[in-house]
Design a protein around this motif. Structure first.
Motif, PDB file in Angstrom:
ATOM      1  N   PHE A   1       2.290   1.673  -3.573  1.00  0.00           N
ATOM      2  CA  PHE A   1       1.250   2.188  -4.478  1.00  0.00           C
ATOM      3  C   PHE A   1       0.946   3.652  -4.205  1.00  0.00           C
ATOM      4  O   PHE A   1       0.755   4.453  -5.117  1.00  0.00           O
ATOM      5  CB  PHE A   1      -0.039   1.368  -4.346  1.00  0.00           C
ATOM      6  CG  PHE A   1       0.082  -0.001  -4.945  1.00  0.00           C
ATOM      7  CD1 PHE A   1       0.819  -0.222  -6.098  1.00  0.00           C
ATOM      8  CD2 PHE A   1      -0.554  -1.101  -4.330  1.00  0.00           C
ATOM      9  CE1 PHE A   1       0.929  -1.491  -6.657  1.00  0.00           C
ATOM     10  CE2 PHE A   1      -0.453  -2.355  -4.896  1.00  0.00           C
ATOM     11  CZ  PHE A   1       0.297  -2.565  -6.057  1.00  0.00           C
ATOM     12  N   LEU A   2       0.923   3.974  -2.924  1.00  0.00           N
ATOM     13  CA  LEU A   2       0.646   5.362  -2.571  1.00  0.00           C
ATOM     14  C   LEU A   2       1.750   6.288  -3.071  1.00  0.00           C
ATOM     15  O   LEU A   2       1.493   7.372  -3.610  1.00  0.00           O
ATOM     16  CB  LEU A   2       0.510   5.481  -1.047  1.00  0.00           C
ATOM     17  CG  LEU A   2       0.245   6.901  -0.514  1.00  0.00           C
ATOM     18  CD1 LEU A   2      -1.086   7.414  -1.064  1.00  0.00           C
ATOM     19  CD2 LEU A   2       0.220   6.899   1.020  1.00  0.00           C
ATOM     20  N   THR A   3       2.968   5.817  -2.921  1.00  0.00           N
ATOM     21  CA  THR A   3       4.111   6.620  -3.369  1.00  0.00           C
ATOM     22  C   THR A   3       4.073   6.850  -4.874  1.00  0.00           C
ATOM     23  O   THR A   3       4.274   7.961  -5.375  1.00  0.00           O
ATOM     24  CB  THR A   3       5.430   5.940  -2.992  1.00  0.00           C
ATOM     25  OG1 THR A   3       5.480   5.773  -1.573  1.00  0.00           O
ATOM     26  CG2 THR A   3       6.643   6.757  -3.478  1.00  0.00           C
ATOM     27  N   ILE A   4       3.804   5.729  -5.599  1.00  0.00           N
ATOM     28  CA  ILE A   4       3.739   5.836  -7.072  1.00  0.00           C
ATOM     29  C   ILE A   4       2.635   6.783  -7.494  1.00  0.00           C
ATOM     30  O   ILE A   4       2.803   7.613  -8.381  1.00  0.00           O
ATOM     31  CB  ILE A   4       3.512   4.444  -7.683  1.00  0.00           C
ATOM     32  CG1 ILE A   4       4.767   3.584  -7.480  1.00  0.00           C
ATOM     33  CG2 ILE A   4       3.183   4.560  -9.175  1.00  0.00           C
ATOM     34  CD1 ILE A   4       4.578   2.131  -7.896  1.00  0.00           C
ATOM     35  N   ASN A   5       1.530   6.672  -6.795  1.00  0.00           N
ATOM     36  CA  ASN A   5       0.382   7.533  -7.117  1.00  0.00           C
ATOM     37  C   ASN A   5       0.711   8.990  -6.880  1.00  0.00           C
ATOM     38  O   ASN A   5       0.376   9.877  -7.692  1.00  0.00           O
ATOM     39  CB  ASN A   5      -0.816   7.096  -6.268  1.00  0.00           C
ATOM     40  CG  ASN A   5      -2.089   7.853  -6.635  1.00  0.00           C
ATOM     41  OD1 ASN A   5      -2.446   7.921  -7.809  1.00  0.00           O
ATOM     42  ND2 ASN A   5      -2.758   8.419  -5.636  1.00  0.00           N
ATOM     43  N   VAL A   6       1.396   9.234  -5.801  1.00  0.00           N
ATOM     44  CA  VAL A   6       1.790  10.635  -5.508  1.00  0.00           C
ATOM     45  C   VAL A   6       2.738  11.163  -6.573  1.00  0.00           C
ATOM     46  O   VAL A   6       2.600  12.295  -7.062  1.00  0.00           O
ATOM     47  CB  VAL A   6       2.438  10.706  -4.104  1.00  0.00           C
ATOM     48  CG1 VAL A   6       3.072  12.091  -3.884  1.00  0.00           C
ATOM     49  CG2 VAL A   6       1.419  10.415  -3.030  1.00  0.00           C
TER      50      VAL A   6
ATOM     51  N   LYS B   1       0.827  -1.208   0.000  1.00  0.00           N
ATOM     52  CA  LYS B   1       0.000   0.000   0.000  1.00  0.00           C
ATOM     53  C   LYS B   1       0.857   1.251   0.000  1.00  0.00           C
ATOM     54  O   LYS B   1       0.569   2.239  -0.683  1.00  0.00           O
ATOM     55  CB  LYS B   1      -0.917   0.000   1.222  1.00  0.00           C
ATOM     56  CG  LYS B   1      -2.030  -1.019   1.125  1.00  0.00           C
ATOM     57  CD  LYS B   1      -2.932  -0.965   2.359  1.00  0.00           C
ATOM     58  CE  LYS B   1      -4.065  -2.009   2.282  1.00  0.00           C
ATOM     59  NZ  LYS B   1      -4.939  -1.969   3.476  1.00  0.00           N
TER      60      LYS B   1
ATOM     61  N   GLN C   1       2.034  14.743 -13.176  1.00  0.00           N
ATOM     62  CA  GLN C   1       0.928  15.281 -13.957  1.00  0.00           C
ATOM     63  C   GLN C   1       0.786  16.781 -13.716  1.00  0.00           C
ATOM     64  O   GLN C   1       0.583  17.566 -14.649  1.00  0.00           O
ATOM     65  CB  GLN C   1      -0.372  14.565 -13.601  1.00  0.00           C
ATOM     66  CG  GLN C   1      -0.469  13.157 -14.175  1.00  0.00           C
ATOM     67  CD  GLN C   1      -1.760  12.461 -13.763  1.00  0.00           C
ATOM     68  OE1 GLN C   1      -2.347  12.789 -12.699  1.00  0.00           O
ATOM     69  NE2 GLN C   1      -2.200  11.495 -14.564  1.00  0.00           N
TER      70      GLN C   1
ATOM     71  N   ILE D   1       3.052  10.135  -9.615  1.00  0.00           N
ATOM     72  CA  ILE D   1       2.345  10.340 -10.885  1.00  0.00           C
ATOM     73  C   ILE D   1       1.557  11.641 -10.844  1.00  0.00           C
ATOM     74  O   ILE D   1       1.563  12.439 -11.806  1.00  0.00           O
ATOM     75  CB  ILE D   1       1.425   9.151 -11.189  1.00  0.00           C
ATOM     76  CG1 ILE D   1       2.281   7.911 -11.542  1.00  0.00           C
ATOM     77  CG2 ILE D   1       0.461   9.465 -12.331  1.00  0.00           C
ATOM     78  CD1 ILE D   1       1.469   6.644 -11.681  1.00  0.00           C
ATOM     79  N   ARG D   2       0.875  11.839  -9.740  1.00  0.00           N
ATOM     80  CA  ARG D   2       0.075  13.060  -9.632  1.00  0.00           C
ATOM     81  C   ARG D   2       0.970  14.314  -9.674  1.00  0.00           C
ATOM     82  O   ARG D   2       0.630  15.322 -10.287  1.00  0.00           O
ATOM     83  CB  ARG D   2      -0.743  13.046  -8.343  1.00  0.00           C
ATOM     84  CG  ARG D   2      -1.897  12.045  -8.387  1.00  0.00           C
ATOM     85  CD  ARG D   2      -2.690  12.073  -7.085  1.00  0.00           C
ATOM     86  NE  ARG D   2      -3.801  11.144  -7.131  1.00  0.00           N
ATOM     87  CZ  ARG D   2      -4.989  11.400  -7.685  1.00  0.00           C
ATOM     88  NH1 ARG D   2      -5.184  12.585  -8.236  1.00  0.00           N
ATOM     89  NH2 ARG D   2      -5.934  10.491  -7.687  1.00  0.00           N
TER      90      ARG D   2
END
Length: 820
Positions: A33-38, A30, A44, A40-41
């Motif tokens: 995934f959270l790190t990758i999501n951050v 988790k 972006q 990516i955001r």
């Protein structure tokens, strides 16, 4: 069992560890995934921010760029279509000069040889070749290819990428014809603006045609620098631009990038060696490939053209006709330059006489450059047959002038002029151009000697009604006002009063001096002859015209000027300025200049006809020149032409002149050393012999020029007065100091242009002292008292006439000499 329980426990422990481990891995995933999501955001957001920044920056840059572009071109006034047409078509073209019949004399020397041609006279292959190689997007763009411009600007700004080569054909045309080659942003901005402007006003075909006409194409087989495809086609392959083959068109299309490197010829017109020739051949192959790539030609055409042996098509070396300069080339160029200079001065609204030497030289330089670079055709008045004949004659008969008195050749200058128009038909400028480049016919100034007497004294005096052909003039020993003695050529005076005709035949100095002084006094102007006659015939202004010695020919003039003076008398007193340039047209056939007659009536027709009658006596009497004898000896038929003329020599025989006329032409001749030194006392006769042979040579090729069968006649308004041969005035009796006198005969006819002969009087002539008149009357007539005033008998008249003739025969010179 125990073992089983132990194993079971172990299994449970293992399972427990796995469960524990599994429960530990879940939170870790988790976190990942959270790190990758951050990330990516964040990326972006950064990307969006960057795009926004780029868009804002681009908009700002575009605005700044547009503003900067506007700043760069703010001083550029957008030209109109007509202005652009003039500027892009303003090219230097080779000019040429021709004979009167249009036959070429020479191409006018210039730094660049160019001939303009229309689109239909340029091969389509050549157009395709230049477009495929120089501007593949030519048919699509509107003058500029944006990405190419940006690439070029970045390259220029950073120095990365070397030469950018981002210019379209349209931009190249602007660069060649309107702007300079400097690499500044301001010039580039103006280039873009003007390129768009050109594309707006002109078709693609007009643009490529102009480009092909203005671009340099290296050298031709004469070693001359050439521009324009017509000269390239002729100079390389000996054909017109619309007749080129594919390999020939490709070779020419490759030249503009580096004309001197790719040209097949050296500066002498010789073909280059194989190593240097290879550059142009490789460039030709590149052009062919570009045409194939752009589908302008097929693969088969490409292969055939590439493999063709182009070396066999190049023209062999040829001598340049631009280097063939001589008297004629220089004379026509000089005369044409003066014509164009006068046109430009008039266009500028300037009065020529107000310009100083510097101003005149600037206008002259401008005119010369215009002639050299505008593709003009200069049609001269020169008859090729006559001119060539005159050059052959001076080469053949010029030796007759040499006398061994001075170093080098005795030079000569001759002009053949049409009487009615002033057209210069031919001339001799000198003996040998390699020895002396001075044009002795048109430019060299020399003292005119006694040839000026009919022009400046006898003509004006008759025109004013002062004298007739048989009026008498004092020929007694005389001095100038300074006390210096004035003499005739070979004596100090004939101790009598000679007639005007007789004085002209013998070319006496003393009688013409007296007549000139009397004319100045009677007219109240020491410079009367110049102000009222000579200036109208463009004789040079000179204070010397007012001097006492002026009638003896102390003033300098050219052979052209002196020939023009006699043309005036031969043309019924009407001056037509001598001219050599008949017409000048530009490369489109538009007439820039065309000669127009501007006649000036200098003498009355009556005066001119009387002067011609007396100058016929000069040649017929053979006293000062054997010209008529020589003409008759060379060609009796030619001798029957009605010749009139006058001789002249100067002090120490430094100059010898003879100017002769027929009813249709005038031929002037001067001889002398370039460094004025004495010639032989026989120089006058030598000049006569040379001129007779020159005239006969011209007659042999153009007999129609001489007016055979035509005659000089007295005009209808000539007054024919019957006068006493003794006084030159009307016969009659008169009283003087208490005595009565009768003018003795025989009577003769005297020709007057005005008023007619006056009544006889004691002082009947011009010049002479009281003692001279007393001696004259006392020797030839006896005064009578009123009671015995009878005229002399016929026997007395005959006796007196015999005495007068005997005296003159014993006291006059027998050969020509100074001021004859």
């Amino acid at each position: 069992m125990y073992h089983y329980i132990e194993v079971k426990l172990l299994d449970n422990q293992n399972n427990s560890r796995k469960t524990e481990q599994h429960s530990t891995k879940g939170p870790e995933k988790k976190k990942i995934f959270l790190t990758i999501n951050v990330v990516i955001r964040v990326l972006q957001s950064l990307f969006v921010f960057a795009v926004v920044v780029l868009l804002l920056g681009g908009a700002l840059g575009l605005g700044i760029g547009m503003g900067y572009f506007a700043f760069l071109v703010e001083d550029t006034q957008p030209p109109t279509k007509e202005e652009l047409q003039t500027e892009i078509s303003d090219i230097s073209e080779v000019s040429r000069m021709t004979y009167a019949d249009g036959t070429n004399i020479a191409m006018i020397k210039s730094d660049l040889v160019r001939t303009r041609v229309d689109s239909e006279h340029i091969s389509p292959l050549l157009k395709k070749a230049i477009i495929s190689t120089e501007d593949e997007y030519f048919e699509e763009h509107k003058g500029v290819v944006p990405k190419a411009v940006i690439r070029a600007l970045v390259s220029d700004a950073t120095g990365i990428g070397g030469s950018s080569g981002g210019s379209t054909l349209t931009q190249q045309l602007v660069k060649q014809q309107i702007l300079t080659d400097e690499t500044t942003f301001k010039r580039k901005a103006n280039e873009i603006l003007l390129a768009y402007r050109i594309e707006k006003y002109f078709s693609k075909d007009e643009i490529v045609t102009t480009y092909l006409n203005v671009s340099p194409f290296g050298r031709n087989n004469k070693g001359e620098n050439i521009a324009g495809v017509e000269e390239a086609a002729k100079g390389l392959f000996g054909k017109n631009a619309n007749d080129l083959t594919l390999p020939q068109a490709a070779f020419i299309a490759g030249l503009p990038q580096s004309p001197i490197i790719y040209t097949p010829y050296s500066n002498t017109g010789a073909l280059k060696d194989d190593e240097n020739m290879a550059y142009g051949m490789k460039r030709k192959d590149f052009v062919l490939f570009s045409m194939y790539r752009e589908k302008a030609i097929t693969k088969e055409e490409y292969e055939a053209a590439k493999n063709y042996d182009l070396m066999q098509d190049f023209q062999p070396q040829q001598e340049s006709n631009q280097n063939t300069q001589g008297y004629l080339y220089n004379a026509v160029l000089e005369q044409a330059t003066n014509v164009v200079m006068d046109i430009n001065i008039e266009k500028a609204g300037v009065k020529k006489e107000t310009l100083d030497d510097l101003g005149l030289s600037q206008y002259k330089d401008q005119a010369r450059k215009e002639i050299q670079n505008r593709g003009y055709t200069i049609q001269s008045t020169i008859d090729q047959t006559v001119y060539d004949t005159m050059q052959n004659a001076v080469a053949t008969y010029g030796y007759m002038l040499d006398d061994g008195y001075g170093a080098g050749l005795v030079e000569t200058g001759n002009v053949l002029m049409d009487n009615k128009t002033g057209r210069i038909i031919g001339f001799v400028a000198g003996r040998d151009f390699n020895v002396s480049q001075s044009n002795h016919a048109l430019d060299t100034l020399r003292q005119v000697g006694s040839t000026i007497k009919p022009i400046s004294v006898y003509g004006p005096a008759i025109d004013q009604g002062m004298v007739g052909s048989e009026s008498r003039l004092a020929n007694y020993p005389t001095s100038y006002r300074s006390g210096d003695e004035l003499t005739n050529a070979t004596n100090s005076g004939t101790n009598t009063f000679d007639t005007v005709r007789h004085s002209l035949e013998w070319s006496y100095n003393i009688p013409v001096y007296h007549l000139n002084e009397a004319m100045k006094a009677q007219m109240g102007d020491d410079n009367f002859a110049y102000h009222n006659y000579l200036s109208k015939m463009n004789y040079p202004a000179n204070d010397g015209w007012a001097y006492e010695s002026a009638p003896l020919g102390s003033i300098e003039a050219t052979v052209l000027t002196q020939t023009n003076g006699f043309q005036t008398l031969a043309n019924k007193g009407q001056y037509q300025k001598g001219y050599m340039i008949d017409k000048i047209t530009d490369n489109s056939g538009k007439v820039i200049y065309e000669h127009k007659d501007a006649p000036v009536q200098v003498y009355s027709e009556a005066t001119a006809s009387i002067m011609n009658d007396m100058m016929r006596s000069v040649l017929d009497s053979k006293i000062t020149t054997p010209f008529k004898n020589m003409i008759n000896g060379l060609n009796p038929a030619f001798g029957n032409v009605d010749w009139v003329g006058k001789t002249g020599t100067t002090d120490a025989y430094k100059d010898a002149w003879l100017v002769v006329s027929t009813p249709t032409i005038t031929l002037g001749s001067w001889t002398g050393y370039d460094n004025p030194t004495a010639m032989s006392p026989n120089s006058g006769d030598q000049n006569s012999a040379y001129l007779a042979n020159l005239a006969n040579a011209i007659y042999s090729v153009r007999p129609d020029l001489f007016g055979a069968g035509e005659k000089f006649t007295l005009s209808k308004d000539v007054i024919k007065s019957t006068v006493s041969s003794f006084t030159g005035e009307k016969t009659g009796t008169f009283t003087y100091n208490g005595g009565t006198y009768t003018a003795p005969g025989p009577n003769v006819e005297s020709f007057y242009a005005k008023d007619g002969a006056p009544k006889s009087q004691y002082k009947f002539g011009y010049g002479g002292s009281d003692a001279n008149y007393s001696a004259y009357w006392g020797r030839y007539a006896t005064p009578k008292t009123p009671s015995s005033s009878t005229p002399p008998s016929s026997s007395e008249k005959k006796e007196e006439k015999k005495k007068e003739d005997d005296k003159k025969e014993n006291s006059t010179p027998t050969s020509s000499g100074n001021s004859n």
